[in-house]
Enzyme design. Structure first.
Site, PDB file in Angstrom:
ATOM      1  N   LYS A  14       9.650   2.399 -10.655  1.00 38.13           N
ATOM      2  CA  LYS A  14      10.466   1.712  -9.886  1.00 38.13           C
ATOM      3  C   LYS A  14      11.619   0.755 -10.532  1.00 38.13           C
ATOM      4  O   LYS A  14      12.507   0.902 -10.795  1.00 38.13           O
ATOM      5  CB  LYS A  14      10.008   1.024  -8.753  1.00 38.13           C
ATOM      6  N   ARG A  89       7.869  -2.205   1.968  1.00 39.08           N
ATOM      7  CA  ARG A  89       6.375  -1.877   1.760  1.00 39.08           C
ATOM      8  C   ARG A  89       5.532  -1.378   3.144  1.00 39.08           C
ATOM      9  O   ARG A  89       4.462  -0.994   2.877  1.00 39.08           O
ATOM     10  CB  ARG A  89       5.654  -2.820   0.768  1.00 39.08           C
ATOM     11  N   ARG A 128       0.816  -1.388 -19.569  1.00 36.26           N
ATOM     12  CA  ARG A 128       1.672  -2.514 -19.129  1.00 36.26           C
ATOM     13  C   ARG A 128       0.961  -3.726 -19.447  1.00 36.26           C
ATOM     14  O   ARG A 128       1.413  -4.915 -19.629  1.00 36.26           O
ATOM     15  CB  ARG A 128       2.238  -2.309 -17.768  1.00 36.26           C
ATOM     16  N   ARG A 134       1.048  -8.871 -17.282  1.00 39.58           N
ATOM     17  CA  ARG A 134       0.765  -9.378 -15.819  1.00 39.58           C
ATOM     18  C   ARG A 134      -0.459  -9.249 -15.216  1.00 39.58           C
ATOM     19  O   ARG A 134      -1.469  -8.636 -15.277  1.00 39.58           O
ATOM     20  CB  ARG A 134       1.623  -7.959 -15.247  1.00 39.58           C
ATOM     21  N   ARG A 145      -4.672  -2.095  -5.299  1.00 39.29           N
ATOM     22  CA  ARG A 145      -3.217  -1.705  -5.150  1.00 39.29           C
ATOM     23  C   ARG A 145      -2.709  -0.480  -4.845  1.00 39.29           C
ATOM     24  O   ARG A 145      -1.942  -0.237  -3.949  1.00 39.29           O
ATOM     25  CB  ARG A 145      -2.142  -2.458  -6.266  1.00 39.29           C
TER      26      ARG A 145
END
Ligand code: AMP
Length: 190
Positions: A14, A89, A128, A134, A145
């Site tokens: 995204k 969401r 990532r 993160r 998630r």
């Protein structure tokens, strides 16, 4: 206003595709995840509340999220349109977004759904974690998630279809970033 809602699971791209569309179409970009991470970095009250949810892979409560979104959207009043990245969401957020835009005489525009298999998503997110560090990109939180996405967010796909604005793009059909960007832009320009 040319609004775009970019929709997909964690790691579906995204943020990456939003950046491409922002530069091609000159749109504003609202990433609710980035807004929340900014609040955490600034050490605000909102950041303190958000951190607990984000670190556990859970969603921030709808009422709070909807207020944040409206305030952020109103800062983009000079934009030609906005990309909503990471919002809505839940069905409640989608209904609130539609109402907020209608109140302002705007519409939701186009919804772009990125469909990517879970094993590809997991590999990307673990990568990532190494590149960006993160806090919520660790295997345990990623699994949480995915669960939250499948239970609370994925059902929105049908909601957007009913609204008649859903366009689906599958990783299997456009596996490279360039192919995916081209497919999305061709669809938007058609
Ligand atoms: P993202 O950067 O979009 O992956 O978002 C990171 C985290 O921020 C999510 O896992 C949620 O905890 C929180 N978050 C971001 N956007 C929303 C939203 N629209 N509703 C609830 N929580 C959100």
């Amino acid at each position: 206003m040319k609004n775009i809602i970019i929709f997909g699971a964690p790691g579906s791209g995204k943020g990456t595709y939003s950046a491409e569309l922002v530069s091609k179409y000159g749109l504003g970009h609202i990433s609710t995840g980035d807004v929340l991470r900014g609040e955490i970095k600034a050490g605000s009250e909102l950041g303190k509340i958000a951190k607990g949810y984000i670190d556990n892979g859970q969603l921030i409560p709808d009422a709070l999220m909807i207020d944040i979104l409206a305030a952020t959207y109103d800062k983009c009043s000079g934009c030609q349109g906005v990309i909503f990245d990471g919002f809505p969401r839940t069905i409640a957020q989608a209904e609130a977004l539609k109402a907020m835009l209608t109140e302002r005489g705007h519409d939701m525009g186009v919804m772009i759904e990125l469909v990517v298999p879970e094993d590809v998503l997991m590999a990307r997110l673990l990568n990532r974690a190494v590149e960006q560090g993160r806090a919520d990109d660790n295997e345990e939180t990623i699994k949480k998630r995915f669960e939250v996405y499948n239970n609370q967010t994925a059902p929105l796909s049908a909601w957007f279809e009913k609204e008649g604005i859903r366009r689906v793009f599958r990783w299997e059909e456009h596996p490279s970033k360039d192919e995916m960007v081209k497919a999305i832009c061709d669809s938007l320009d058609a």
